[in-house]
Design an enzyme around this catalytic site. Structure first.
Site: not given
Length: 278
Positions: A15-17, A20, A220
């Protein structure tokens, strides 16, 4: 979305945080607006222009100081935004050297007592990351996805700053608590995305720690440039979470991906739907 996309074939989600999972743009804008209200009110009044001005500074600093902690990048960017907005000379190097750190391992918070009053506002902005709020769909979606995947943030922040965000995501909603399987930050790696080295590091750790192979990893993320471009270079599958960010994805053709959803919640719903059909 491609008709044959099957999210159930993957074992880990990278994941990008910030953008996102976390409403990064609102957090940044609310943090820089008091400064801009004073030094450049017309810029402060336009969120798109204010963010464009800010991120031009931040991107420049990340390129110049790839090992500077993100909290310190923020502090320095806040100071340089003020000087650039008023056509003044660059701020003193103490913003990124003495008052905040220039290398991995030192935090802005550890240096707070050494700064003068004029720099305190900049350092406070650098420490604001844990106050940035998640999107409404983020936590319930993560709680569900954690039942099916290894969840691994790969973020352009430092460990201390992410810990505050992690606490919010993992524990703030009693009915949707979960745990990330691992967290990899720019501080761990010594570079910022979109450097492919960040994804190479994540892939190496996922294989070593969890036995997950590259073809079992799904990226994602909401940023095509920062996440999907390097993911493309490494042959990783990806899901684009298109939250309509005003400062990202100005060129929608810069990267490819396997599927696109408007929110993380919509992606989690698709996973749930396909899981129910099997």
């Amino acid at each position: 979305m491609t008709s044959d996309f099957n999210p159930l074939q993957y074992k880990a989600l990278i994941f990008d945080v910030y953008a996102t999972l976390i409403d990064w743009e609102t957090g940044i804008y609310e943090g820089i607006k008091p400064l801009l209200d004073r030094v450049n009110p017309s810029l402060a009044a336009n969120k798109k222009d204010a963010l464009s001005a800010y991120f031009a500074v931040e991107d420049d600093l990340q390129a110049r100081y790839p090992t500077m902690l993100y909290a310190d990048i923020l502090a320095r960017a806040h100071a340089e935004l003020a000087t650039r907005s008023t056509n003044q000379p660059a701020p003193p190097e103490t913003i990124s050297a003495s008052a905040t750190a220039t290398s991995v391992g030192t935090s802005a918070s550890a240096q707070t007592d050494e700064i003068d009053e004029s720099q305190a506002e900049h350092v406070a902005f650098g420490k604001s990351i844990p106050t940035w709020k998640p999107f409404p769909d983020t936590i319930p979606a993560l709680a569900y996805l954690a039942t099916r995947y290894k969840l691994v943030p790969l973020s352009n922040v430092d460990r201390e700053s992410f810990q505050g965000t992690r606490d919010v995501l993992e524990t703030s909603l009693p009915d949707h608590q979960f745990e990330f399987s691992a967290v990899y930050t720019a501080q761990d790696i010594g570079s910022y995305k979109p450097n492919p080295a960040n994804f190479e590091y994540a892939l190496k750790r996922l294989k070593e720690d969890f036995g997950v192979e590259k073809h079992e990893v799904l990226v994602v993320a909401a940023s095509l440039t920062h996440d999907h471009v390097p993911a493309n270079k490494l042959g990783l599958a990806g899901v684009f979470i298109d939250r309509g960010a005003i400062s990202l994805n100005l060129d929608p053709n810069v990267a490819t991906y396997n599927a696109k959803y408007p929110t993380l919640g919509a992606f989690a719903d698709e996973v749930k739907k396909q899981a129910g059909a099997t």
